[in-house]
Scaffold this motif. Sequence first.
Motif, PDB file in Angstrom:
ATOM      1  N   VAL A 207       0.821  -1.212   0.000  1.00  0.00           N
ATOM      2  CA  VAL A 207       0.000   0.000   0.000  1.00  0.00           C
ATOM      3  C   VAL A 207       0.861   1.271   0.000  1.00  0.00           C
ATOM      4  O   VAL A 207       0.383   2.352  -0.379  1.00  0.00           O
ATOM      5  CB  VAL A 207      -0.969  -0.016   1.207  1.00  0.00           C
ATOM      6  CG1 VAL A 207      -0.253   0.351   2.500  1.00  0.00           C
ATOM      7  CG2 VAL A 207      -2.161   0.909   0.962  1.00  0.00           C
ATOM      8  N   ASN A 208       2.113   1.140   0.396  1.00  0.00           N
ATOM      9  CA  ASN A 208       3.019   2.287   0.363  1.00  0.00           C
ATOM     10  C   ASN A 208       3.669   2.476  -0.999  1.00  0.00           C
ATOM     11  O   ASN A 208       4.428   3.434  -1.202  1.00  0.00           O
ATOM     12  CB  ASN A 208       4.118   2.120   1.421  1.00  0.00           C
ATOM     13  CG  ASN A 208       3.584   2.290   2.831  1.00  0.00           C
ATOM     14  OD1 ASN A 208       2.764   3.169   3.078  1.00  0.00           O
ATOM     15  ND2 ASN A 208       4.030   1.450   3.747  1.00  0.00           N
ATOM     16  N   ARG A 209       3.379   1.549  -1.936  1.00  0.00           N
ATOM     17  CA  ARG A 209       4.014   1.597  -3.257  1.00  0.00           C
ATOM     18  C   ARG A 209       3.011   1.697  -4.412  1.00  0.00           C
ATOM     19  O   ARG A 209       3.353   2.197  -5.480  1.00  0.00           O
ATOM     20  CB  ARG A 209       4.885   0.344  -3.458  1.00  0.00           C
ATOM     21  CG  ARG A 209       6.124   0.364  -2.593  1.00  0.00           C
ATOM     22  CD  ARG A 209       6.739  -1.019  -2.436  1.00  0.00           C
ATOM     23  NE  ARG A 209       8.020  -0.935  -1.722  1.00  0.00           N
ATOM     24  CZ  ARG A 209       8.120  -0.796  -0.405  1.00  0.00           C
ATOM     25  NH1 ARG A 209       7.024  -0.732   0.337  1.00  0.00           N
ATOM     26  NH2 ARG A 209       9.312  -0.726   0.157  1.00  0.00           N
ATOM     27  N   TYR A 210       1.784   1.217  -4.182  1.00  0.00           N
ATOM     28  CA  TYR A 210       0.801   1.164  -5.261  1.00  0.00           C
ATOM     29  C   TYR A 210      -0.581   1.509  -4.716  1.00  0.00           C
ATOM     30  O   TYR A 210      -0.877   1.233  -3.544  1.00  0.00           O
ATOM     31  CB  TYR A 210       0.742  -0.244  -5.881  1.00  0.00           C
ATOM     32  CG  TYR A 210       2.084  -0.848  -6.183  1.00  0.00           C
ATOM     33  CD1 TYR A 210       2.776  -0.521  -7.348  1.00  0.00           C
ATOM     34  CD2 TYR A 210       2.673  -1.755  -5.295  1.00  0.00           C
ATOM     35  CE1 TYR A 210       4.016  -1.080  -7.621  1.00  0.00           C
ATOM     36  CE2 TYR A 210       3.912  -2.318  -5.554  1.00  0.00           C
ATOM     37  CZ  TYR A 210       4.582  -1.985  -6.715  1.00  0.00           C
ATOM     38  OH  TYR A 210       5.809  -2.532  -6.978  1.00  0.00           O
ATOM     39  N   PRO A 211      -1.465   2.063  -5.542  1.00  0.00           N
ATOM     40  CA  PRO A 211      -2.875   2.162  -5.144  1.00  0.00           C
ATOM     41  C   PRO A 211      -3.435   0.746  -4.958  1.00  0.00           C
ATOM     42  O   PRO A 211      -3.276  -0.101  -5.837  1.00  0.00           O
ATOM     43  CB  PRO A 211      -3.531   2.873  -6.328  1.00  0.00           C
ATOM     44  CG  PRO A 211      -2.407   3.534  -7.069  1.00  0.00           C
ATOM     45  CD  PRO A 211      -1.212   2.655  -6.874  1.00  0.00           C
ATOM     46  N   CYS A 212      -4.060   0.495  -3.817  1.00  0.00           N
ATOM     47  CA  CYS A 212      -4.543  -0.854  -3.494  1.00  0.00           C
ATOM     48  C   CYS A 212      -6.047  -0.854  -3.254  1.00  0.00           C
ATOM     49  O   CYS A 212      -6.594   0.082  -2.650  1.00  0.00           O
ATOM     50  CB  CYS A 212      -3.832  -1.403  -2.254  1.00  0.00           C
ATOM     51  SG  CYS A 212      -2.073  -1.741  -2.499  1.00  0.00           S
ATOM     52  N   PHE A 213      -6.695  -1.934  -3.704  1.00  0.00           N
ATOM     53  CA  PHE A 213      -8.145  -2.073  -3.602  1.00  0.00           C
ATOM     54  C   PHE A 213      -8.467  -3.464  -3.063  1.00  0.00           C
ATOM     55  O   PHE A 213      -7.763  -4.434  -3.362  1.00  0.00           O
ATOM     56  CB  PHE A 213      -8.792  -1.853  -4.972  1.00  0.00           C
ATOM     57  CG  PHE A 213      -8.434  -0.531  -5.585  1.00  0.00           C
ATOM     58  CD1 PHE A 213      -9.247   0.574  -5.405  1.00  0.00           C
ATOM     59  CD2 PHE A 213      -7.259  -0.374  -6.323  1.00  0.00           C
ATOM     60  CE1 PHE A 213      -8.909   1.806  -5.953  1.00  0.00           C
ATOM     61  CE2 PHE A 213      -6.909   0.849  -6.864  1.00  0.00           C
ATOM     62  CZ  PHE A 213      -7.739   1.943  -6.682  1.00  0.00           C
ATOM     63  N   TYR A 214      -9.562  -3.560  -2.306  1.00  0.00           N
ATOM     64  CA  TYR A 214      -9.860  -4.814  -1.602  1.00  0.00           C
ATOM     65  C   TYR A 214     -11.359  -5.054  -1.508  1.00  0.00           C
ATOM     66  O   TYR A 214     -12.141  -4.132  -1.240  1.00  0.00           O
ATOM     67  CB  TYR A 214      -9.259  -4.753  -0.200  1.00  0.00           C
ATOM     68  CG  TYR A 214      -9.701  -5.832   0.760  1.00  0.00           C
ATOM     69  CD1 TYR A 214      -9.394  -7.174   0.539  1.00  0.00           C
ATOM     70  CD2 TYR A 214     -10.399  -5.505   1.924  1.00  0.00           C
ATOM     71  CE1 TYR A 214      -9.770  -8.157   1.448  1.00  0.00           C
ATOM     72  CE2 TYR A 214     -10.775  -6.484   2.843  1.00  0.00           C
ATOM     73  CZ  TYR A 214     -10.463  -7.806   2.596  1.00  0.00           C
ATOM     74  OH  TYR A 214     -10.839  -8.779   3.491  1.00  0.00           O
ATOM     75  N   THR A 215     -11.731  -6.309  -1.753  1.00  0.00           N
ATOM     76  CA  THR A 215     -13.092  -6.781  -1.494  1.00  0.00           C
ATOM     77  C   THR A 215     -12.988  -8.077  -0.697  1.00  0.00           C
ATOM     78  O   THR A 215     -12.118  -8.904  -0.976  1.00  0.00           O
ATOM     79  CB  THR A 215     -13.842  -7.035  -2.821  1.00  0.00           C
ATOM     80  OG1 THR A 215     -13.993  -5.799  -3.521  1.00  0.00           O
ATOM     81  CG2 THR A 215     -15.220  -7.618  -2.575  1.00  0.00           C
ATOM     82  N   ILE A 216     -13.840  -8.276   0.284  1.00  0.00           N
ATOM     83  CA  ILE A 216     -13.751  -9.469   1.127  1.00  0.00           C
ATOM     84  C   ILE A 216     -14.162 -10.723   0.364  1.00  0.00           C
ATOM     85  O   ILE A 216     -14.810 -10.656  -0.681  1.00  0.00           O
ATOM     86  CB  ILE A 216     -14.604  -9.344   2.406  1.00  0.00           C
ATOM     87  CG1 ILE A 216     -16.105  -9.354   2.067  1.00  0.00           C
ATOM     88  CG2 ILE A 216     -14.234  -8.113   3.195  1.00  0.00           C
ATOM     89  CD1 ILE A 216     -17.003  -9.549   3.275  1.00  0.00           C
ATOM     90  N   GLY A 217     -13.786 -11.870   0.937  1.00  0.00           N
ATOM     91  CA  GLY A 217     -14.213 -13.166   0.429  1.00  0.00           C
ATOM     92  C   GLY A 217     -15.043 -13.902   1.452  1.00  0.00           C
ATOM     93  O   GLY A 217     -15.344 -13.372   2.539  1.00  0.00           O
ATOM     94  N   ASN A 218     -15.406 -15.134   1.146  1.00  0.00           N
ATOM     95  CA  ASN A 218     -16.275 -15.890   2.046  1.00  0.00           C
ATOM     96  C   ASN A 218     -15.601 -16.227   3.371  1.00  0.00           C
ATOM     97  O   ASN A 218     -16.273 -16.391   4.401  1.00  0.00           O
ATOM     98  CB  ASN A 218     -16.752 -17.175   1.367  1.00  0.00           C
ATOM     99  CG  ASN A 218     -15.621 -18.072   0.935  1.00  0.00           C
ATOM    100  OD1 ASN A 218     -14.816 -17.690   0.075  1.00  0.00           O
ATOM    101  ND2 ASN A 218     -15.536 -19.268   1.503  1.00  0.00           N
ATOM    102  N   HIS A 219     -14.265 -16.327   3.389  1.00  0.00           N
ATOM    103  CA  HIS A 219     -13.592 -16.665   4.650  1.00  0.00           C
ATOM    104  C   HIS A 219     -13.624 -15.501   5.636  1.00  0.00           C
ATOM    105  O   HIS A 219     -13.831 -15.714   6.833  1.00  0.00           O
ATOM    106  CB  HIS A 219     -12.162 -17.128   4.381  1.00  0.00           C
ATOM    107  CG  HIS A 219     -12.071 -18.581   4.050  1.00  0.00           C
ATOM    108  ND1 HIS A 219     -11.534 -19.526   4.887  1.00  0.00           N
ATOM    109  CD2 HIS A 219     -12.494 -19.260   2.965  1.00  0.00           C
ATOM    110  CE1 HIS A 219     -11.606 -20.725   4.335  1.00  0.00           C
ATOM    111  NE2 HIS A 219     -12.178 -20.584   3.151  1.00  0.00           N
ATOM    112  N   GLU A 220     -13.428 -14.269   5.161  1.00  0.00           N
ATOM    113  CA  GLU A 220     -13.579 -13.129   6.068  1.00  0.00           C
ATOM    114  C   GLU A 220     -15.009 -13.075   6.603  1.00  0.00           C
ATOM    115  O   GLU A 220     -15.235 -12.816   7.790  1.00  0.00           O
ATOM    116  CB  GLU A 220     -13.261 -11.812   5.349  1.00  0.00           C
ATOM    117  CG  GLU A 220     -11.799 -11.566   5.065  1.00  0.00           C
ATOM    118  CD  GLU A 220     -11.394 -11.950   3.650  1.00  0.00           C
ATOM    119  OE1 GLU A 220     -10.412 -11.435   3.150  1.00  0.00           O
ATOM    120  OE2 GLU A 220     -12.103 -12.796   3.045  1.00  0.00           O
ATOM    121  N   ASN A 221     -15.965 -13.348   5.711  1.00  0.00           N
ATOM    122  CA  ASN A 221     -17.360 -13.308   6.113  1.00  0.00           C
ATOM    123  C   ASN A 221     -17.678 -14.396   7.129  1.00  0.00           C
ATOM    124  O   ASN A 221     -18.389 -14.160   8.123  1.00  0.00           O
ATOM    125  CB  ASN A 221     -18.249 -13.465   4.875  1.00  0.00           C
ATOM    126  CG  ASN A 221     -19.711 -13.256   5.174  1.00  0.00           C
ATOM    127  OD1 ASN A 221     -20.128 -12.182   5.597  1.00  0.00           O
ATOM    128  ND2 ASN A 221     -20.518 -14.289   4.964  1.00  0.00           N
TER     129      ASN A 221
END
Length: 291
Positions: A115-129
């Motif tokens: 995240v300190n080097r590139y724009p980062c994007f995130y969506t959760i998956g079933n395991h986080e849920n």
Amino acid sequence: ILRGDFTLTKKTKKRIAIGCAAGVAGAALAALGLVACDMRLQTTTYEIKSGKVSSPVRIAFVSDLHNSLFGKNQSELKNAIDGAKPDIVVFGGDLADKTQDYLPENSYILVKYLVNRYPCFYTIGNHENARGDSARIKQQMSDFGVNVLEGNGTVIDIKDNELELCGIYDAHTYDEINGELVNQLDAVTSEKDSKRIRVLIAHFPEIDEYLKGNFDIVLSGHAHGGQWRIPGLIDGVFAPGQGVFPKYTAGVYMHGDTAHIVSRGLWKPSTLIAVPRIFNRPELVFVDIKK
């Protein structure tokens, strides 16, 4: 100096031949086993052609890490991503694992570095849920500086190219805070844009419903490459949600103008009781969008 008659009998020759054959067969099986269960990191690059870009755009797609570790402090993943020089990094869900009751620190090592080097994007998956603490993980990712997408999108300019990145956990999901069913797909659906590349991050690879959202590219994971693969014969034996011999396990699937890219994911067995991956190395994906 040894002297004597060392002539072999037919019976002895037969035993030696059988022993040699068994040794060769054993060595071949051992070699095959090493190849079949090879858990070294593999990188795959998919090229998508589009009239909507004036210069190339590269996406690094990190999916289904499940808190796995690749080298000390994730050195293998860091080096592979830095070496590819992506414009953005997308985390496609299942950074955490539902079987662990602690935070995904191995995954966080990678996130904090990238995240300190590139724009980062995130969506959760079933395991986080499934863990029941997805809100805490999403907040932590946001605190790191990652753009968390769930039923929303954002527009980013990359080298004079406009990308709209959208994310959903599921097309229809339950909002525990407000106690209502929410259609996340409707929230990110729009008309096809003639100038802007629209990318959907959706953990589950069952594509049919996503096609209504008018996206140029859909990034998915979840299937773990179908777990067991036989090169040239079977592209996966089983995947949750798709069952036996799943349709979407790895690669690029074209649906009209929509390119659906499915990663085999980075999870690797950490215990002897885990179901192994067969001919199915952990995969880091890069997507090159070219004119």
